[in-house]
Design a protein around this motif. Structure first.
Motif, PDB file in Angstrom:
ATOM      1  N   ILE A 222      -3.054 -36.333   9.655  1.00 16.65           N
ATOM      2  CA  ILE A 222      -2.303 -37.323  10.434  1.00 16.65           C
ATOM      3  C   ILE A 222      -1.369 -38.052   9.471  1.00 16.65           C
ATOM      4  O   ILE A 222      -1.816 -38.678   8.513  1.00 16.65           O
ATOM      5  CB  ILE A 222      -3.275 -38.272  11.149  1.00 16.65           C
ATOM      6  N   SER A 223      -0.080 -37.945   9.737  1.00 17.50           N
ATOM      7  CA  SER A 223       0.897 -38.154   8.673  1.00 17.50           C
ATOM      8  C   SER A 223       1.752 -39.399   8.851  1.00 17.50           C
ATOM      9  O   SER A 223       2.481 -39.531   9.841  1.00 17.50           O
ATOM     10  CB  SER A 223       1.824 -36.929   8.590  1.00 17.50           C
ATOM     11  N   GLY A 224       1.686 -40.266   7.859  1.00 17.81           N
ATOM     12  CA  GLY A 224       2.598 -41.386   7.768  1.00 17.81           C
ATOM     13  C   GLY A 224       3.741 -41.111   6.828  1.00 17.81           C
ATOM     14  O   GLY A 224       4.741 -41.838   6.816  1.00 17.81           O
ATOM     15  N   TYR A 225       3.606 -40.044   6.030  1.00 17.12           N
ATOM     16  CA  TYR A 225       4.607 -39.750   5.003  1.00 17.12           C
ATOM     17  C   TYR A 225       6.009 -39.656   5.602  1.00 17.12           C
ATOM     18  O   TYR A 225       6.964 -40.244   5.089  1.00 17.12           O
ATOM     19  CB  TYR A 225       4.262 -38.449   4.282  1.00 17.12           C
ATOM     20  N   HIS A 226       6.152 -38.912   6.685  1.00 23.31           N
ATOM     21  CA  HIS A 226       7.480 -38.686   7.249  1.00 23.31           C
ATOM     22  C   HIS A 226       8.043 -39.954   7.873  1.00 23.31           C
ATOM     23  O   HIS A 226       9.257 -40.150   7.914  1.00 23.31           O
ATOM     24  CB  HIS A 226       7.403 -37.555   8.268  1.00 23.31           C
ATOM     25  N   MET A 227       7.165 -40.828   8.350  1.00 22.90           N
ATOM     26  CA  MET A 227       7.622 -42.124   8.836  1.00 22.90           C
ATOM     27  C   MET A 227       8.172 -42.953   7.675  1.00 22.90           C
ATOM     28  O   MET A 227       9.219 -43.609   7.801  1.00 22.90           O
ATOM     29  CB  MET A 227       6.484 -42.864   9.528  1.00 22.90           C
ATOM     30  N   ALA A 228       7.476 -42.918   6.545  1.00 20.18           N
ATOM     31  CA  ALA A 228       7.963 -43.632   5.367  1.00 20.18           C
ATOM     32  C   ALA A 228       9.308 -43.076   4.914  1.00 20.18           C
ATOM     33  O   ALA A 228      10.215 -43.824   4.546  1.00 20.18           O
ATOM     34  CB  ALA A 228       6.938 -43.538   4.238  1.00 20.18           C
ATOM     35  N   GLU A 229       9.443 -41.746   4.959  1.00 22.06           N
ATOM     36  CA  GLU A 229      10.706 -41.130   4.565  1.00 22.06           C
ATOM     37  C   GLU A 229      11.838 -41.531   5.514  1.00 22.06           C
ATOM     38  O   GLU A 229      13.000 -41.578   5.119  1.00 22.06           O
ATOM     39  CB  GLU A 229      10.557 -39.610   4.551  1.00 22.06           C
TER      40      GLU A 229
ATOM     41  N   ASN B  69      -0.582 -30.145  11.564  1.00 22.55           N
ATOM     42  CA  ASN B  69      -0.959 -30.168  12.975  1.00 22.55           C
ATOM     43  C   ASN B  69      -0.798 -31.552  13.619  1.00 22.55           C
ATOM     44  O   ASN B  69      -1.488 -31.876  14.578  1.00 22.55           O
ATOM     45  CB  ASN B  69      -2.416 -29.678  13.126  1.00 22.55           C
ATOM     46  N   ASP B  70       0.102 -32.367  13.095  1.00 25.56           N
ATOM     47  CA  ASP B  70       0.302 -33.731  13.610  1.00 25.56           C
ATOM     48  C   ASP B  70       1.637 -33.787  14.331  1.00 25.56           C
ATOM     49  O   ASP B  70       2.657 -34.162  13.763  1.00 25.56           O
ATOM     50  CB  ASP B  70       0.253 -34.728  12.459  1.00 25.56           C
ATOM     51  N   VAL B  71       1.627 -33.418  15.599  1.00 28.33           N
ATOM     52  CA  VAL B  71       2.898 -33.327  16.312  1.00 28.33           C
ATOM     53  C   VAL B  71       3.391 -34.696  16.777  1.00 28.33           C
ATOM     54  O   VAL B  71       4.602 -34.885  16.964  1.00 28.33           O
ATOM     55  CB  VAL B  71       2.776 -32.340  17.494  1.00 28.33           C
ATOM     56  N   LEU B  72       2.509 -35.675  16.938  1.00 30.42           N
ATOM     57  CA  LEU B  72       2.961 -36.975  17.430  1.00 30.42           C
ATOM     58  C   LEU B  72       3.991 -37.608  16.504  1.00 30.42           C
ATOM     59  O   LEU B  72       4.960 -38.218  16.959  1.00 30.42           O
ATOM     60  CB  LEU B  72       1.771 -37.916  17.637  1.00 30.42           C
ATOM     61  N   LYS B  73       3.787 -37.475  15.192  1.00 36.94           N
ATOM     62  CA  LYS B  73       4.768 -38.082  14.294  1.00 36.94           C
ATOM     63  C   LYS B  73       6.116 -37.363  14.341  1.00 36.94           C
ATOM     64  O   LYS B  73       7.135 -37.926  13.932  1.00 36.94           O
ATOM     65  CB  LYS B  73       4.222 -38.151  12.865  1.00 36.94           C
ATOM     66  N   GLU B  74       6.135 -36.128  14.857  1.00 32.01           N
ATOM     67  CA  GLU B  74       7.409 -35.432  14.999  1.00 32.01           C
ATOM     68  C   GLU B  74       8.302 -36.137  16.020  1.00 32.01           C
ATOM     69  O   GLU B  74       9.522 -36.202  15.853  1.00 32.01           O
ATOM     70  CB  GLU B  74       7.176 -33.985  15.432  1.00 32.01           C
ATOM     71  N   TYR B  75       7.708 -36.666  17.067  1.00 35.63           N
ATOM     72  CA  TYR B  75       8.491 -37.405  18.064  1.00 35.63           C
ATOM     73  C   TYR B  75       8.968 -38.743  17.515  1.00 35.63           C
ATOM     74  O   TYR B  75       9.963 -39.296  17.969  1.00 35.63           O
ATOM     75  CB  TYR B  75       7.653 -37.652  19.320  1.00 35.63           C
ATOM     76  N   ILE B  76       8.235 -39.264  16.508  1.00 33.75           N
ATOM     77  CA  ILE B  76       8.558 -40.578  15.952  1.00 33.75           C
ATOM     78  C   ILE B  76       9.616 -40.484  14.865  1.00 33.75           C
ATOM     79  O   ILE B  76      10.563 -41.272  14.823  1.00 33.75           O
ATOM     80  CB  ILE B  76       7.278 -41.240  15.384  1.00 33.75           C
ATOM     81  N   ALA B  77       9.467 -39.500  13.954  1.00 37.64           N
ATOM     82  CA  ALA B  77      10.252 -39.581  12.727  1.00 37.64           C
ATOM     83  C   ALA B  77      10.896 -38.280  12.272  1.00 37.64           C
ATOM     84  O   ALA B  77      11.878 -38.323  11.555  1.00 37.64           O
ATOM     85  CB  ALA B  77       9.363 -40.108  11.589  1.00 37.64           C
ATOM     86  N   ARG B  78      10.378 -37.133  12.644  1.00 36.44           N
ATOM     87  CA  ARG B  78      10.815 -35.917  11.952  1.00 36.44           C
ATOM     88  C   ARG B  78      11.590 -34.960  12.837  1.00 36.44           C
ATOM     89  O   ARG B  78      12.556 -34.351  12.402  1.00 36.44           O
ATOM     90  CB  ARG B  78       9.589 -35.232  11.338  1.00 36.44           C
ATOM     91  N   GLY B  79      11.143 -34.769  14.065  1.00 40.49           N
ATOM     92  CA  GLY B  79      11.943 -34.017  15.018  1.00 40.49           C
ATOM     93  C   GLY B  79      11.635 -32.542  15.164  1.00 40.49           C
ATOM     94  O   GLY B  79      12.299 -31.855  15.941  1.00 40.49           O
ATOM     95  N   THR B  80      10.636 -31.983  14.449  1.00 41.81           N
ATOM     96  CA  THR B  80      10.340 -30.560  14.608  1.00 41.81           C
ATOM     97  C   THR B  80       9.241 -30.359  15.652  1.00 41.81           C
ATOM     98  O   THR B  80       8.207 -29.752  15.407  1.00 41.81           O
ATOM     99  CB  THR B  80       9.948 -29.905  13.258  1.00 41.81           C
ATOM    100  N   TYR B  81       9.516 -30.879  16.852  1.00 43.31           N
ATOM    101  CA  TYR B  81       8.602 -30.676  17.972  1.00 43.31           C
ATOM    102  C   TYR B  81       9.091 -29.476  18.784  1.00 43.31           C
ATOM    103  O   TYR B  81      10.245 -29.037  18.677  1.00 43.31           O
ATOM    104  CB  TYR B  81       8.539 -31.923  18.857  1.00 43.31           C
TER     105      TYR B  81
END
Length: 526
Positions: A207-214, A165-177
């Protein structure tokens, strides 16, 4: 010459008392289980019970993933973690044109309550903790899980688990928004309110930093941008009228664990300390649980190599050890062959056994925070904290996480660090065993797990049967009610649940919200 850490700070060959001049152990460390939680959120940590072994899995159809879950439980997994395919993550049904070729590829395909029923067939939902790696459509998957629990006779107050449920990191690093940031935050606040009232033991956000690290973030960037997102979520909930101590104890975090063990241990300790102070000083949290940074860790998939894949067993072991020494609450260990394909049954079992050896054959769980007081680790903890706080101030100067996302700050900083890593690897300055040093003339053959290409046809066939057999009028009325709630200020999860109960699909529910909220286009500042 000092080596440089992943966060760009020097790592000295020797540390001593002079590196901690003026260092106050009472203020910096405290006791285990006490503010500022540097040493861990529980007084005894793993001395009484080890971390939760939570292996991430899902592929193909719900029935195929169910068989993998049962196998994991039989081998000792204590928590499930569901991987969803890309169409599900993007809010598209399996028969949508955009889903073609992606159904069941990187996770399980879920279109309706019938898929979730099959996914957890024979698994009592009051006896297992389930984590779902889903973001933009997180509310839907949570409600589908609740509906299946009701069918099993399990009340919502007995359900335990986490929805990312952490959509903010999708805009930063992952893209599944799916939706723009501001309606997405509204949906997050609705989930927080709903779970407080209906599913009180559920962790409402990871709240995910994992995808930012990836994506290439340094440890300091991972901490800074993750905690900045966390602050944005808390501010959103407080602005919606919630008391911080009513929801903050159910917040959780998700980080990566790299092979740079000392800095990773320091990273986890620094993150706990920063979050405790933010929750106490900015938000006035009184409940100690609101100040605790509880987190899940996954070993760093970005560090797995396709060359000499068995070497990944060593990498994953070091990464897992870093997570445990850093005080993680739960852990997923990657399989050695994941750089090549979906993991085989054998590689999944070896990944699980890695955790079990650490938990039961080593003395690591015998004492809390064994690095406490180490000149090196305490200095590294301070260094990561300082670097992360500097980045968090830059986010605040732009107006907070959402404004910084709209300006592209986080993405730019992460891309710059990723480029640095790639350049160092290409030049040989950064050694990657089997890739730029210690290579083999010829790689050994490997037979990867392949998803049956007929999965998509079977899934779309089931979807057609679902649509033919349901009450179209009831589905249409339920979706209309959802649109009205989205246009106003009512919590959308209640009409959303009724639409899903009527067997509306994931794609249909997301399309109803798209009609009201729109979709996010990179560069759009709304």
């Amino acid at each position: 010459m000092a080596r440089e850490s992943e966060s760009g700070r020097p790592i000295e060959p020797v540390y001593g008392p002079e590196d901690l001049t003026g260092w106050d152990p009472a203020g910096k460390l405290g006791e285990p289980g006490a503010y500022p939680y540097t040493r861990g959120i529980h007084p005894t940590m793993y001395t009484g019970r080890p971390w939760t072994v939570r292996q991430y899995a899902g592929f193909g159809t719900a029935a195929e993933s169910n068989a993998r879950y049962r196998q994991l439980i039989a081998h000792g997994t204590t928590g499930l973690s569901v991987a969803f395919d890309l169409p599900t993550q993007m809010g598209h049904d399996s028969d949508a044109p955009l889903a073609r070729g992606e159904v069941g590829r990187v996770g399980v395909a879920v279109d309706s309550v019938e898929d979730v029923r099959a996914l957890f067939d024979g698994i009592p939902l009051d006896r297992v903790s389930t984590s779902m790696t889903i973001n933009a459509p997180a509310a839907l998957l949570l409600l589908l899980y609740q509906l299946v629990a009701e069918e099993q006779g399990v009340s919502a107050d007995r359900l335990t688990g986490t929805v990312q449920n952490d959509v903010l990191k999708e805009y930063i690093a992952r893209g599944t928004y799916i939706f723009p940031p501001r309606p997405s935050l509204r949906l997050t606040a609705d989930v927080l309110r709903y779970c407080r009232a209906e599913i009180p033991k559920w962790n409402t956000i990871s709240i995910s930093g994992y995808h930012m690290a990836e994506a290439g973030a340094s440890p300091a960037q991972e901490v800074a941008f993750t905690l900045a997102d966390g602050i944005a979520y808390v501010r959103t909930a407080v602005a919606a009228g919630m008391d911080v101590d009513d929801f903050a104890p159910r917040l959780s975090f998700f980080f990566a664990a790299r092979t740079t063990l000392l800095e990773e241990v320091a990273k986890f300790r620094a993150a706990r300390r920063i979050w405790a102070r933010v929750m106490k000083e900015e938000f006035g949290a009184r409940d100690p649980r609101s100040r605790m940074l509880r987190f899940h860790t996954q070993t760093a998939g970005v560090q797995l190599t396709a060359q000499q894949p068995e070497v990944n067993l060593v990498r994953v072991t070091v990464q897992a050890l870093a997570a445990v020494l850093g005080g993680t609450q739960s852990l997923h260990t990657n399989s050695f062959d994941e750089a090549l394909a979906l993991p085989t049954d054998r590689s999944v079992r070896l990944a699980l056994r890695t955790q079990q050896v650490l938990a039961h054959e080593t003395d690591v769980p015998a004492t809390v925070d064994p690095f406490a007081g180490s000149y090196a680790v305490e200095r590294l903890t301070d260094d990561v904290e300082e670097a992360a706080l500097d980045l968090m101030r830059r986010v605040e100067d732009l107006g907070g996480a959402v404004a910084a996302i709209e300006r592209g700050l986080q993405r730019t900083e992460i891309e710059r660090n990723a480029y640095r890593i790639a350049r160092e690897t290409d030049s040989g300055e950064r050694v990657v065993v089997g890739v730029n040093r210690f290579r083999l003339d010829e790689e050994e053959p490997y037979r990867p797990l392949r998803v049956d290409p007929a999965v998509e046809a079977r899934q779309t066939g089931r979807l057609a049967a679902l649509r033919a057999g349901r009450d179209r009028g009831a589905v249409g009325s339920a979706l209309d009610a959802l649109r009205r709630a989205a246009q106003g200020g009512d919590n959308v999860l209640y009409p959303m649940k009724e639409a899903l109960r009527a067997r509306a699909t994931v794609g249909e529910v997301c399309d109803a919200l798209r009609e009201v909220w729109g979709t996010f286009v990179p560069g759009d500042a709304h």
